[in-house]
Design an enzyme around this catalytic site. Structure first.
Site, PDB file in Angstrom:
ATOM      1  N   PRO A   1      85.497  68.446  57.142  1.00 53.29           N
ATOM      2  CG  PRO A   1      86.058  66.061  57.068  1.00 53.29           C
ATOM      3  CD  PRO A   1      85.161  66.981  56.045  1.00 53.29           C
ATOM      4  CE  LYS A   2      90.374  75.626  61.174  1.00 56.96           C
ATOM      5  NZ  LYS A   2      91.721  74.473  61.496  1.00 56.96           N
ATOM      6  CD1 TRP A   3      91.038  68.496  56.281  1.00 59.82           C
ATOM      7  CD2 TRP A   3      91.789  66.728  57.099  1.00 59.82           C
ATOM      8  NE1 TRP A   3      90.210  67.231  55.579  1.00 59.82           N
ATOM      9  CE2 TRP A   3      90.948  66.248  56.029  1.00 59.82           C
ATOM     10  CE3 TRP A   3      91.657  65.503  58.194  1.00 59.82           C
ATOM     11  CZ2 TRP A   3      90.432  64.936  56.248  1.00 59.82           C
ATOM     12  CZ3 TRP A   3      91.537  63.790  57.589  1.00 59.82           C
ATOM     13  CH2 TRP A   3      90.718  63.683  56.735  1.00 59.82           C
TER      14      TRP A   3
END
Length: 378
Positions: free
Chosen positions: A27-29
């Site tokens: 996931p890209k935060w």
């Protein structure tokens, strides 16, 4: 020999969210990129550009006591809001705090360090290891040390179905996914990873523009709130020349008694530059492409990409997404001047579903609209 921070490894955009063989997806935060090192009892917390952030986040520095000495992690600093959504503006607010104010910020808006890579482990430099081996070492670190807050292990997968599930996490503010080769080392400053950012199409009202009327440079966009007040939603990227020329004939007239009269607009989140704008009558609706990063007010944090004008849509029907609370027995509540009618008895909390909304306002009484919303879990 003294160990020094490497420059962080970077990513380049990819248009496809497909997980290919030989890659892992994470996931890209929506937070601050951060590198943390524990060496001889000293803790360093650096930003992507090398700025020391430790004094602003004392809870993360204190949490480094859970790590073995001579260890360095790469990851993302994040803050959650009370609704369980990433709150970038609260994280940004904390960055300038020091001393007692930083301590108070840690108590009010605690930060977490989401670790997605290990660069050094108990004195061993791991950057040359392939991602697969570094990932295994990172997972073992979390397990063996039983790490707790502020530490969080970033999910990682080689399963396409799991990655597609990551792409549904936009309700909590995740921006997309990052792809990393399983056999690749950590390469400082190299854009060796790939990032896919989730984008969606949205309508907004042109409230102002920058540049000359004959060829506007950017548009300042708005949406109505639940009290029928035009609120600023964000600004577009620089318009293509063809769009700027076409808009010159579509832009409404200037409006002296504009809802935004007296407001000032910044050129960006990290800019102190004030834009010179021309306020126009808020009539023209346009379609733009936006990513999922929002602030607490629902404004887009990143510039919107121009798609097309939508003169077929009435501006009074463009308003902010609903904030919905669950009342039990299939009933949902929202602001007092909105009536929600639930259309599916089989949907459950947490589902994304369609509701019919009728605005109870003087300007648009009884105009039904269909909206997508995620039903709250509590």
């Amino acid at each position: 020999m003294t160990w020094t921070f490497p420059m962080p490894m970077l990513s380049s955009p990819t248009p496809e969210p497909e997980l290919r063989p030989g890659f892992a997806g994470e996931p890209k935060w929506d937070g601050f990129r951060a590198l943390l090192s524990v060496d001889g009892g000293r803790v360093a917390l650096r930003s992507r550009r090398g700025t020391e952030m430790g004094p602003a986040f004392p809870e993360v520095v204190a949490g480094a006591g859970q790590l073995p000495d001579a260890t360095a992690l790469d990851g993302e600093l994040i803050v959650w809001d009370a609704a369980g959504r990433l709150a970038f503006e609260r994280l940004q607010n904390r960055l300038s705090r020091r001393g007692a104010k930083a301590t108070a910020g840690a108590q009010q808006w605690p930060a977490h360090f989401v670790a997605f890579d290990v660069l050094r482990l108990s004195g061993t430099d791991t950057a040359s290891w392939p991602y697969r081996r570094r990932r295994g070492a990172l997972e073992a670190l979390f397990t063996d040390r039983a790490l707790t807050a502020p530490w969080a292990l970033c999910p990682s997968t080689t399963d396409p179905d799991t990655l597609r599930d990551y792409l549904t996490w936009t309700a909590v503010g995740l921006e997309g996914v990052v792809f990393k080769r399983l056999d690749a080392p950590y390469r400082p400053s190299v854009r060796g990873w790939q990032k896919y950012k989730i984008r969606e199409t949205s309508e907004a009202i042109v409230g102002a523009f920058t540049g000359p009327r004959a060829a506007p440079r950017t548009l300042l966009l708005g949406r109505y709130d639940t009290e029928d007040r035009l609120q600023y939603a964000g600004r577009t990227t620089t318009l293509p020349r063809s769009a700027a020329t076409a808009l010159a004939d579509l832009l409404p007239a200037d409006q002296a008694d504009h809802p935004w009269t007296g407001w000032s607009f910044s050129a960006g989140w990290d800019s102190h530059e004030t834009l010179a704008v021309t306020l126009v009558k808020p009539e023209l609706v346009v379609e733009v492409g936006v990513d999922v990063a929002r602030d607490a007010s629902g404004r887009w944090r990143h510039p919107a990409r121009w798609h097309r004008p939508r003169p077929d849509i009435a501006s009074k029907l463009v308003f902010y997404p609903l904030s919905v609370s669950y009342g039990g027995d299939g009933r949902f509540q929202t602001s007092s001047n909105l009536l929600m009618i639930w259309r599916s008895s089989r949907a459950v909390r947490g589902d994304t579903a369609c509701v019919t909304v009728s605005r109870r306002t003087r300007a648009s009484r009884g105009l039904p609209q269909q909206y997508q919303c995620t039903l709250p879990h509590s």
